[in-house]
Design a protein around this motif. Structure first.
Motif, mmCIF file in Angstrom:
data_model
loop_
_atom_site.group_PDB
_atom_site.id
_atom_site.type_symbol
_atom_site.label_atom_id
_atom_site.label_comp_id
_atom_site.label_asym_id
_atom_site.label_seq_id
_atom_site.Cartn_x
_atom_site.Cartn_y
_atom_site.Cartn_z
ATOM 1 N N ASN A 16 0.796 -1.236 0.000
ATOM 2 C CA ASN A 16 0.000 0.000 0.000
ATOM 3 C C ASN A 16 0.825 1.280 0.000
ATOM 4 O OD1 ASN A 16 0.945 0.291 2.614
ATOM 5 N ND2 ASN A 16 -0.953 -0.411 3.576
ATOM 6 N N TYR A 299 -7.186 10.331 12.264
ATOM 7 C CA TYR A 299 -7.286 10.363 10.802
ATOM 8 C C TYR A 299 -7.750 11.737 10.350
ATOM 9 C CZ TYR A 299 -6.766 5.291 10.598
ATOM 10 O OH TYR A 299 -6.277 4.006 10.694
ATOM 11 N N SER A 304 -2.620 9.639 9.063
ATOM 12 C CA SER A 304 -3.165 8.443 9.714
ATOM 13 C C SER A 304 -2.196 8.051 10.825
ATOM 14 C CB SER A 304 -3.397 7.292 8.733
ATOM 15 O OG SER A 304 -2.226 6.911 8.061
ATOM 16 N N LYS A 323 0.137 10.062 5.140
ATOM 17 C CA LYS A 323 -0.888 9.783 4.130
ATOM 18 C C LYS A 323 -2.197 9.529 4.868
ATOM 19 C CE LYS A 323 -0.044 6.992 0.732
ATOM 20 N NZ LYS A 323 0.396 5.813 -0.083
ATOM 21 N N SER A 324 -3.300 9.584 4.146
ATOM 22 C CA SER A 324 -4.617 9.474 4.774
ATOM 23 C C SER A 324 -4.933 8.086 5.287
ATOM 24 C CB SER A 324 -5.707 9.901 3.774
ATOM 25 O OG SER A 324 -5.506 11.221 3.333
ATOM 26 N N GLU A 325 -4.225 7.080 4.807
ATOM 27 C CA GLU A 325 -4.460 5.710 5.235
ATOM 28 C C GLU A 325 -3.126 4.981 5.387
ATOM 29 O OE1 GLU A 325 -6.937 4.015 2.232
ATOM 30 O OE2 GLU A 325 -8.753 5.048 2.897
ATOM 31 N N GLY A 326 -3.178 3.849 6.068
ATOM 32 C CA GLY A 326 -1.994 3.003 6.145
ATOM 33 C C GLY A 326 -1.574 2.613 7.544
ATOM 34 N N ASN A 329 -3.112 -0.902 9.128
ATOM 35 C CA ASN A 329 -2.541 -2.177 8.681
ATOM 36 C C ASN A 329 -1.198 -2.459 9.339
ATOM 37 O OD1 ASN A 329 -4.722 -2.691 7.018
ATOM 38 N ND2 ASN A 329 -3.770 -1.787 5.207
#
Length: 340
Positions: A16, A299, A304, A323-326, A329
């Motif tokens: 990702n 978030y 994130s 980044k907005s996600e990650g 995980n």
């Protein structure tokens, strides 16, 4: 354990394109330290272990600690009513709202950003430009005249506006800006020497820009997506090492006495009807009625963040991403490895 975690983190990063820094410590020993991606994509400046990242709502716990410090000193109580401690007009709010309700997201007040009604945080700034949001008072027109969302104490409903109000209470009783108070009386005490509430249009060195990746493959920074300066509902910048120092200071009662640390970390309200709870500014997960972890998350566009303390093994994990996600995980991979 170290190689197992690191190998899995590297796999996830390839999947990702995670950008950020990761730190795992157990009993003050560093187990994993890893950095990926760029703090500044244009200049190809890499993320390092000393890079500072925005953590969005991950810093609501700082606000809760600031309130607990006031209670500890006897300046107010958790049952003090909002109307008794803040001279701000909230004409449609329930008059029985207390500090406890605000801390636990059970007040029922309207939020300035309600995920039930808005999909995109950037929608907020169409009528109220984000460059005007530089103090806690600037948020009040966004929610203070709106009606209650549900009855007082009816349920848990995550609420940023409640933490704006808590920050205003800190400012009133401390006679200084909220961010100055936290930097002086929480960050400094916890050895968070590189952390602070920085303004987006004047970021200091070693601070990562937040990035939004667009569907067409292009990207942009988050400077037009967030308030210019963070406050009591979120928006501080930290390093992963500073965040580990924070957990260590908190659980060893360097920020609050043992009595008030325990009050802060008490699971007051169920958040999911299962094993998830909320204390004062902190998420709590229980397994078989024992605390498995205390955790924070944040978030925002271009941000994130996840961080946790696992009391059974004295393990600390910190995952900061620009980044907005990650981050989730990465946290899941760490948890899978440390619970094997």
């Amino acid at each position: 354990m170290e190689s197992t975690i690191l190998n899995r983190l590297n796999e996830i990063q390839l999947e990702n394109k995670f950008s950020g820094s990761v730190l795992v410590k157990q009993k003050n020993e560093t187990i994993v330290e890893a950095c990926y991606g760029y703090a500044n994509r244009s200049e190809q400046i890499e993320n390092y272990i000393w890079t500072r990242y925005g953590i969005a709502s991950g810093c609501k716990l700082f606000t809760a600690i600031a309130i607990c410090q006031l209670v500890e000193e006897g300046k107010l109580s958790f049952e003090t009513k909002l109307k008794e401690c803040l001279d701000v007009s909230f004409p449609k709010f329930d008059e029985d709202i207390t500090i406890h309700h605000l801390l636990t997201h059970t007040s029922g007040i309207p939020d300035y950003f309600d995920e039930d009604e808005m999909d995109d945080f950037e929608e907020l700034w169409v009528n109220t430009p984000m460059y005007h949001i530089r103090s806690l008072e600037n948020f009040l027109p966004l929610f203070q005249d709106l009606p209650m969302k549900f009855s007082l104490g009816e349920k848990f409903h995550y609420n940023n506006a409640g933490y704006i109000i808590l920050g205003l209470i800190v400012e009133k009783y401390r006679h200084m800006p909220f961010t100055n108070y936290v930097e002086e009386h929480i960050f400094k005490k916890a050895g968070m020497k590189d952390s602070g509430y920085f303004v987006l249009d004047a970021l200091p060195k070693n601070t990562a820009f937040g990035y939004l990746d667009l569907p067409n493959g292009e990207w942009k920074t988050n400077i037009y997506s967030l308030p210019v300066k963070g406050g009591s509902d979120g928006g501080a910048f930290v390093t992963v090492n500073d965040m580990a120092n924070f957990w260590d200071s908190l659980v060893h009662h360097q920020l609050l006495t043992e009595e008030f640390t325990n009050k802060l970390l008490t699971p007051y309200v169920s958040t999911n009807g299962n094993n998830g709870f909320y204390g004062y500014g902190v998420w709590i997960e229980e397994i078989d009625q024992e605390v498995n972890k205390f955790h924070l998350m944040g978030y925002d566009p271009g941000v994130s963040f996840h961080s946790a303390y696992y009391p059974k093994t004295a393990t600390i994990s910190v995952i900061c991403s620009n980044k907005s996600e990650g981050a989730f995980n990465m946290m899941k991979a760490i948890e899978d490895a440390i619970t094997m």
